[in-house]
Design a protein around this motif. Structure first.
Motif, PDB file in Angstrom:
ATOM      1  N   LEU A 181      37.264  25.656  44.175  1.00 47.20           N
ATOM      2  CA  LEU A 181      38.648  25.433  44.591  1.00 47.20           C
ATOM      3  C   LEU A 181      39.514  26.668  44.355  1.00 47.20           C
ATOM      4  N   VAL A 182      39.381  27.276  43.185  1.00 43.56           N
ATOM      5  CA  VAL A 182      40.173  28.469  42.855  1.00 43.56           C
ATOM      6  C   VAL A 182      39.813  29.624  43.787  1.00 43.56           C
ATOM      7  N   ALA A 183      38.529  29.815  44.058  1.00 45.80           N
ATOM      8  CA  ALA A 183      38.104  30.894  44.954  1.00 45.80           C
ATOM      9  C   ALA A 183      38.648  30.678  46.362  1.00 45.80           C
ATOM     10  N   LEU A 184      38.625  29.443  46.823  1.00 45.12           N
ATOM     11  CA  LEU A 184      39.140  29.130  48.155  1.00 45.12           C
ATOM     12  C   LEU A 184      40.636  29.387  48.266  1.00 45.12           C
ATOM     13  N   ILE A 185      41.383  28.947  47.264  1.00 45.80           N
ATOM     14  CA  ILE A 185      42.837  29.127  47.289  1.00 45.80           C
ATOM     15  C   ILE A 185      43.209  30.605  47.206  1.00 45.80           C
ATOM     16  N   THR A 186      42.606  31.331  46.263  1.00 47.30           N
ATOM     17  CA  THR A 186      42.969  32.744  46.093  1.00 47.30           C
ATOM     18  C   THR A 186      42.571  33.589  47.292  1.00 47.30           C
ATOM     19  N   SER A 187      41.402  33.338  47.854  1.00 51.37           N
ATOM     20  CA  SER A 187      41.003  34.134  49.016  1.00 51.37           C
ATOM     21  C   SER A 187      41.861  33.795  50.235  1.00 51.37           C
ATOM     22  N   SER A 188      42.296  32.552  50.350  1.00 52.59           N
ATOM     23  CA  SER A 188      43.179  32.176  51.466  1.00 52.59           C
ATOM     24  C   SER A 188      44.536  32.849  51.342  1.00 52.59           C
ATOM     25  N   ILE A 189      45.063  32.878  50.135  1.00 46.12           N
ATOM     26  CA  ILE A 189      46.357  33.537  49.914  1.00 46.12           C
ATOM     27  C   ILE A 189      46.241  35.038  50.141  1.00 46.12           C
ATOM     28  N   ALA A 190      45.166  35.638  49.639  1.00 49.83           N
ATOM     29  CA  ALA A 190      44.990  37.089  49.779  1.00 49.83           C
ATOM     30  C   ALA A 190      44.763  37.487  51.230  1.00 49.83           C
ATOM     31  N   ALA A 191      44.072  36.661  51.995  1.00 53.90           N
ATOM     32  CA  ALA A 191      43.803  36.990  53.397  1.00 53.90           C
ATOM     33  C   ALA A 191      45.068  36.884  54.235  1.00 53.90           C
ATOM     34  N   GLY A 192      45.925  35.955  53.885  1.00 50.39           N
ATOM     35  CA  GLY A 192      47.167  35.793  54.643  1.00 50.39           C
ATOM     36  C   GLY A 192      46.898  35.400  56.075  1.00 50.39           C
ATOM     37  N   ASP A 193      47.536  36.098  56.993  1.00 49.10           N
ATOM     38  CA  ASP A 193      47.384  35.796  58.421  1.00 49.10           C
ATOM     39  C   ASP A 193      46.216  36.546  59.055  1.00 49.10           C
ATOM     40  N   ASN A 194      45.606  37.449  58.328  1.00 46.72           N
ATOM     41  CA  ASN A 194      44.509  38.228  58.872  1.00 46.72           C
ATOM     42  C   ASN A 194      43.222  37.398  58.834  1.00 46.72           C
ATOM     43  N   GLN A 195      42.850  36.802  59.932  1.00 46.37           N
ATOM     44  CA  GLN A 195      41.696  35.908  59.984  1.00 46.37           C
ATOM     45  C   GLN A 195      40.366  36.642  59.944  1.00 46.37           C
ATOM     46  N   THR A 196      40.379  37.929  60.207  1.00 46.59           N
ATOM     47  CA  THR A 196      39.124  38.681  60.232  1.00 46.59           C
ATOM     48  C   THR A 196      38.769  39.276  58.876  1.00 46.59           C
ATOM     49  N   SER A 197      39.630  39.098  57.884  1.00 47.11           N
ATOM     50  CA  SER A 197      39.344  39.679  56.567  1.00 47.11           C
ATOM     51  C   SER A 197      38.235  38.905  55.869  1.00 47.11           C
ATOM     52  N   ARG A 198      37.452  39.621  55.048  1.00 47.48           N
ATOM     53  CA  ARG A 198      36.375  39.008  54.282  1.00 47.48           C
ATOM     54  C   ARG A 198      36.582  39.361  52.821  1.00 47.48           C
ATOM     55  N   LEU A 199      36.688  38.362  51.990  1.00 44.79           N
ATOM     56  CA  LEU A 199      36.928  38.571  50.572  1.00 44.79           C
ATOM     57  C   LEU A 199      35.821  37.908  49.767  1.00 44.79           C
ATOM     58  N   ALA A 200      35.504  38.497  48.622  1.00 45.84           N
ATOM     59  CA  ALA A 200      34.508  37.921  47.718  1.00 45.84           C
ATOM     60  C   ALA A 200      35.124  37.820  46.331  1.00 45.84           C
ATOM     61  N   VAL A 201      35.078  36.641  45.748  1.00 48.10           N
ATOM     62  CA  VAL A 201      35.573  36.434  44.394  1.00 48.10           C
ATOM     63  C   VAL A 201      34.415  36.700  43.445  1.00 48.10           C
ATOM     64  N   LYS A 202      34.546  37.727  42.625  1.00 52.50           N
ATOM     65  CA  LYS A 202      33.469  38.141  41.731  1.00 52.50           C
ATOM     66  C   LYS A 202      33.474  37.364  40.415  1.00 52.50           C
ATOM     67  N   ARG A 203      34.671  37.069  39.918  1.00 58.71           N
ATOM     68  CA  ARG A 203      34.761  36.445  38.601  1.00 58.71           C
ATOM     69  C   ARG A 203      36.069  35.674  38.509  1.00 58.71           C
ATOM     70  N   ILE A 204      36.010  34.531  37.836  1.00 58.35           N
ATOM     71  CA  ILE A 204      37.209  33.715  37.611  1.00 58.35           C
ATOM     72  C   ILE A 204      37.316  33.472  36.119  1.00 58.35           C
ATOM     73  N   VAL A 205      38.493  33.746  35.584  1.00 60.48           N
ATOM     74  CA  VAL A 205      38.741  33.513  34.163  1.00 60.48           C
ATOM     75  C   VAL A 205      39.986  32.651  34.025  1.00 60.48           C
ATOM     76  N   LYS A 206      40.012  31.853  32.951  1.00 59.70           N
ATOM     77  CA  LYS A 206      41.199  31.060  32.687  1.00 59.70           C
ATOM     78  C   LYS A 206      41.615  31.265  31.236  1.00 59.70           C
ATOM     79  N   LYS A 207      42.889  31.080  30.992  1.00 58.43           N
ATOM     80  CA  LYS A 207      43.424  31.278  29.654  1.00 58.43           C
ATOM     81  C   LYS A 207      43.066  30.067  28.800  1.00 58.43           C
ATOM     82  N   SER A 208      42.493  30.341  27.635  1.00 58.14           N
ATOM     83  CA  SER A 208      42.086  29.225  26.768  1.00 58.14           C
ATOM     84  C   SER A 208      43.135  28.826  25.778  1.00 58.14           C
TER      85      SER A 208
END
Length: 105
Positions: free
Chosen positions: A78-105
């Motif tokens: 879910l986090v990868a989907l949301i962040t990559s969607s926000i980062a891509a914006g309106d550019n539908q041809t962009s390709r993003l890869a989420v390498k690592r996800i961290v959360k504050k403990s």
């Protein structure tokens, strides 16, 4: 001149040690979210049969042992989907890869 350079290096080393200590304190506050998690034991049989059938192909005499079955972590997905969607914006041809996800403990 020699003594000035000598003292500058010591000061630089001290700053590097302080920076490393601060980074380790910050790193202790963050926890990595695994991309995959262990699946339920009840899913092992079905997944094992499907995986070995695909892997064996047309060689029925081959044997496989499935040691571990992982499934996609829903939180990381879910986090990868949301962040990559926000980062891509309106550019539908962009390709993003989420390498690592961290959360504050």
């Amino acid at each position: 001149m020699f003594f000035l350079n000598l003292f500058k290096k010591e000061k630089g080393l001290q700053q590097n040690v302080e920076a490393t200590t601060n980074k380790s304190k910050i790193a202790d506050q963050w926890q990595e979210v695994p991309a995959y998690s262990e699946t339920d034991y009840k899913n092992y049989e079905l997944v094992s049969v499907i995986a070995t059938a695909i892997a064996s192909g047309d060689r029925p005499e081959s044997q496989f042992v499935v040691k571990r079955i992982l499934e996609r972590n829903p939180e990381a997905k879910l986090v990868a989907l949301i962040t990559s969607s926000i980062a891509a914006g309106d550019n539908q041809t962009s390709r993003l890869a989420v390498k690592r996800i961290v959360k504050k403990s």
